[in-house]
Design a protein around this motif. Sequence first.
Motif, PDB file in Angstrom:
ATOM      1  N   PHE C  16       0.838  -1.210   0.000  1.00 26.70           N
ATOM      2  CA  PHE C  16       0.000   0.000   0.000  1.00 26.70           C
ATOM      3  C   PHE C  16       0.857   1.238   0.000  1.00 26.70           C
ATOM      4  N   ILE C  19       2.174   2.258  -3.343  1.00 27.38           N
ATOM      5  CA  ILE C  19       1.260   2.954  -4.246  1.00 27.38           C
ATOM      6  C   ILE C  19       1.364   4.458  -4.025  1.00 27.38           C
ATOM      7  N   THR C  94       4.673  -3.274  -6.663  1.00 24.27           N
ATOM      8  CA  THR C  94       3.532  -3.426  -5.768  1.00 24.27           C
ATOM      9  C   THR C  94       2.949  -4.830  -5.871  1.00 24.27           C
TER      10      THR C  94
END
Lengths: 183, 608, 477, 303
Positions: C16, C19, C94
């Motif tokens: 996360f 990102i 990711t």
Amino acid sequence: MTTNSKDMRKTWEKIADYFRAHSIWMKWYCTGCGAIEMPPTMTSRFDMEQLGMGPMATPRQADVLLITGYLSAKTLRRVIYSYEQMQDPKYVVGFGSCTLNGGIYFDSYATMTRLDHYLPVDLYIAGCMPRPEAIMNAFDTLIKMIEKGEAKGWRHYQENHDWYRKNQLHSLKEVYVKDEFHE
Amino acid sequence: MTFDILIVLMFLGAVTAYLVSKADLKAGAYATVLFSLGALVLLLLGRGEIGSEFTILFMGFEVTTIGWYFSGVMVLVYAMTAFFNSYWMDKMIYPGSYNFLYLFSLGGTVGLFFAKDLITLFIFWEIVVWSSTFIVPMGKSRRAAVVYYTISTIGSMATLYGIMLLHRISGTLDIQGAFAPLKNDPVLATVIFFIFIMAGLTKIGIFPFHIWLPLAHGSAPHTFSPVLSGGLVKMGAFIAYMSVGILPAYEAFKGSLTVMGIPIQIYALMILGAVSIVLGTLMAIKQDDAKKLIAYSSVANGGYILIGILLMDQLAFAGSMMHLFNHAIASAAAFLAIAVVAHRTGTTKISELGGMIHRMPLTYLTYLIAIISLAGIPPMGGFVSKWLIIQGLADQGLMFMALAAFFGSIGSFLYVFRPLAAVFLGQLAPRHEELASAPLLMKIPMTILMVLILFFGVLPGWILGIIGQIQVAAGIEPVMMSGNSILAVNGVLNTLNVFMVFGFGFLIALVIFMLMQKSRRVGLMDTYTSAEFIYTPELYHYGSAFYAPFERLYARHPSVEDFLMALAYKGHEAGLMVNALFFSHKPGVTVFWITVIVAVVTLGGVGL
Amino acid sequence: MINPVLLIAIPLLLAFVSILYKGYRNNLLVFGALVNAGLVLTLGKGEYLIGGFKPPFGINLVLDDYAFLGLLVINGLFLLITLMSLDKIGENATVLLVALAGLNGLLLTGDLFNLFVFLEITAITAYILSASSRQYQHSFNYLVLGTLGSGLYLFGLILLYAVFGSLNMADLSLKMATADTSQLVIPSLLIFIGLGVEVKILPFNGWVRGVYGNSDSLVGPLFSAVYAGAMLLVFGRIFAQVIPLGAYLKTLLLLLGALTLIAGELAALSKTRIREILLYSSIGQSGLIVTLFLSGLVFPAVMQLFNNILSKAVLFTVAGQMADTTGTDDAEALQGAFARHKLAGVAFTIAGLSLIGMPLFYGFVSKINLLFGVFSLDNYWLPGVILLGTVIEGTYLIRLLVKLWMPGEEGLVSHESHATKAPLEIQRARVMGIVVLSAVLLVGGLMPGMIQNNLSESGRLLDETTPVYLFDLKGGQ
Amino acid sequence: MNLMNFVYAFLLLLAAFVFQTTLTGINRKVVARLQRRRGPRFYQQFIDIFKALSKGSTTHGWVFDFGVVMALGGIMATAIFIPFGPLKAVPAMDNIFIIAYVLAVGMLGMAMSASGSGNPWASIGVSRALTNMLAYDIPFMMVVFGLIFAFDTSSLSGLAAIQREGGFLGWHVIRFPLGGIVAMISLQGMLGKKPFDSFIAPAEIASGPMVEYGGRHLGMLFLLHEFSTFIEVSLIVHLFFGGGATVAAFLVKYALIYTFLNIVSNVLPRFKIDQAVTFFYKVPLALAVVQTFLIIVVGMGVA
């Protein structure tokens, strides 16, 4: 070699000549029609083996070069080549008129009329063609000549090689021809 | 102590040779000579230590007479061939790796023969397989390496299966112990016998596994072919010995059907040996490549060795053990001679060569003596061993083996003579006029091998003594010697007398020859040509299709090679089929298969 | 004691974060992988509850030796592959972090449904990664089949739940042990198929060819080593430890495994593209490992699995690199490629030989062990099949190695001048990585005892009856 | 082995030479009579040999000379191993396999020398001679193999002595008639007589291996031929016709067999080399296998 020792035979040479006389292996150079007389000479009618004679496959093994016909420039080269491959002592027998004087082909541009200009002929058998009786008779003579040490053509050839070679070159230009068909 | 040093030294030597090669290629090649000669010295020094045991890492070793003998053969071949390595350094694609793998495979072979347990045996076996697999493609063929590897692996995997099965049955991997339960179980013994010996059969090149020999021996680097043919093939004989000698097959098969007193299981393999002899001979006769020719002769000789070992008797077994040595050095010498020719001319094709004797007489002599031994003609070593094998066969009355042995024996005259006549004798091509003879370093091993071949042909006592010990250890009657005579039940051979009589005959002939008039030396082209004038020696040389009339008789023979290649192609096709059936780019196909599986399982198995 | 849930949580968290901070995502990935690899070493064995509900009602993580070993190898490999192919990661950092979380979850979870969740997470990352080759049809194919597989798995799970009322592995295995095996046929078959898609069992593996065959030097090793390793471990967990198979189904599935082995190897034999050869080899190996798991030979299976994934990581890295830099991975076009890349070639060779099971390499140890294992079951046909597979595998791998090392036409001496002129480059990082991996294989082969002793404990824990062949004892046990 | 052995051996060689050469001469006469000729003197063969030895010669290099010496030496060594009737120069060396293989030394020397001449015809001849050998030797060896198995000895004199125990009916040619036939046919091949003489075919390949020989080389080859004939015929006499309790008996048997084969040879045409191989593998080999099978498995004629 001196003349003296040339004519005198040592004892072992005399013995050897006896063997040579009674064991005559021939290389036939059958260029002309004369060869047709050889089979009757070999087979039961005349039986040349009784004199210790016989045909051989190659000049290396043979004692006698029997030339049974006319000689052209092309064949003479081969005859000379064959003769030089034979082992000493060796004898040349000219068979029929052709080897003597060209026979019926004497006036052809290609015929070599006299064999003894090129090779040392020990014996000629005259006739066109000589019958087996003549052949047997001739070989009987040859045997006697060898036995007595008189058939010395091979030595003559050695000693007068230059003369023979000159004659050969004169008629043939080249004895060991490189490639006579394609050059 | 000597032997663990020996084994470790070989592997260290491999690394050393590699590192030295990085600095200087020639020096690396000399390192292979030094290490392999060192191994030879260590082996000879360690003769007294037979019977000792030792351990390296997790592997157990035991020095036995037969192991010592086999490794002696192997190391000798390696050491002699190593002299040649330095001349090929600039021709190899990876000279350093070649030196490394050369000694590495030597270490593998030595370790193999001293293994105490089956896993150690297998480890070293596979080490040799893969290290030699990487040497072979440095030569002329990549395919050869793959075929060699595949055939070897088929054998070694079968043997591995056998080893595992043995372990399952006996609970031990110790060589002596593992086979113990088989004595009383002929069925199991039969299964193990056939499975276990597979590695041996493939390595010796017994029909139908012979196809790798001509490929690999024929196209390996010239310096490795002698090792392959003289050395590595003999590993197979060791496995064959284990299968009959240690199993022990004759005891286990006591109740089975026999043919001429030989259990049918063993007889079946002997038939394969006999087929190998005939086939190797026939194929060798028609080869145009000298190396392939010797390779096929190895197939034939492998047949002799196998038959002799399988017989496990007084004569043939001794003959086979000795033949192992004789064939090793003779075939190595022959390959080395061809290597010299290849080194100088760049080809091994018989039809492209000729008249080499006039340029390299010592090489010719080496080849001559080697082939006299290979063909089993006195007074060379090969004669003694073939004589023993044939006397042994005659003693047992194995007529079909004998038939093959005779065929191989006489046939070997044909094929060994072919390179002799067409490579070394005959006309020398003008392009080869300027060739130099073998370099000094090549002459050394060739001379040594020549002397050895002759020596053991005249005085085989020492080697037969060792073989006698092996036979005693294997529990069979040892071969009998009295003075220089080998006493067989049905004949006596006094090799020294044969040699002396031969020398006498030679002497008389020489005297006759010398007494007569001296010969006049003439050139090679001054031959009887029906008085035709010929000036091209290359064309005036009888080298190709040497036995054409005989070859025609079996020109259209069936070939197991074709069959195996077709089999390999079928494997390829099966792969394509798998690909086509299951690996579509459309997910629907996979879904279809899932449905099929579910359907099959549910329809067939719900009730269970 | 560190809670192993961190192994899942940290990468997920970092994913996360990545990102948000796009510029640092590669660093975050490396950091995550490093942390995970480090964490694995500090883990303590035991059962960990998630959310406070006791099993069988809640979800738990099980960290036994089996899981520990898997985590160790998978995280280690993940780290190594990430480091090797850092330049290839690009957009995917990711995804990779999520994948790491998913993979760890797969290995750790003690709950079948939780497993499904992780399966889906991992699979989705795999779909995304597979798309990096821009061969969307193949990715789509994979997507369809993967989803179908997951669906079938879920279906099987539901059936199990319907029958036994539990999803916890430990609980379920106890309940199933006494159950009528006919009840289990359909659910276990469905689960088998579901996992079979992921572990590449024939005939559920239609997607493999397209995906593996176009993988690059990142995706190739990742799929063939990390994903395949984790999936196979999961398969082992379920079929060797949780679900007992009836004789009928077991025979059938064993046959399917053996078929996969032979068919995979045969298909590899018929191929000339390096990645295709390797992918079919992976299929074959999967078949072998699945067969071992189904036979209950957990420890040999795990050994063989490690051998396979370590080797495949090396092989696929090089193969992917070849395809990346030269545009082709056809063996013929790349002949003699190693003449200029010797170190990479040596690593490739060691990996190849280890995969075949040649002595001196780890593959030999695992092969001997698995053979001992199979024989100890008094199964005599399976070793034959395995050895046949080895022969075929050896043939095409040696053929490949010879081709890549020794350039030259048939009948001519091998020479460097015949070598490929293709502009092959192998980055130093990748060379280092594969050298490390091949060194592990070599050490494992030379000193099997060292690795073995550490591994064997867990082997025993898993299955008391599995014999372990210890090389430390002279001449074997 | 001491000096006396060698003197003895030399004398036996001499005897063998004189005997065989005379026999060859007589046979030339016999053949002549067959063809209704008078034929040469019976000592013609001696004259031929000595004449050849007395002549000059050419050589093509050392292997050409060395091969001839090796050939004659090898063949003479083999002849020394052959028992001359009851006489043996070297004790306990008449092992049939030793003889068969020592014989090959001579063959190899001859082949080597011939090929060394550089003449392709010589090589062709050698290739045919070796092929011929592959054809005739195997049936012969098979039969011999059976004999060795049956009587547990591979000594020529031993096998001969066993035959004499049973008198005329004890001869192996009577007890193992198939084997006898095979041996006779093989002998024809060994001697290089028609129909198996394509390797010297004078008109086709100019006497094959002998193409380049003249003078002393050729003389030595003739000697070699006499000795090898002696070896080969003696083999058959010892193996199938009871050998010889006395020298005279041996020589009489020998002469009869040799003359018989010679006569047979002279009424036959010549096989091509592949025809010879096919013939040997079809007829004599089959007979040999049957004979050996009968000996080994059935024991027929052994007891």
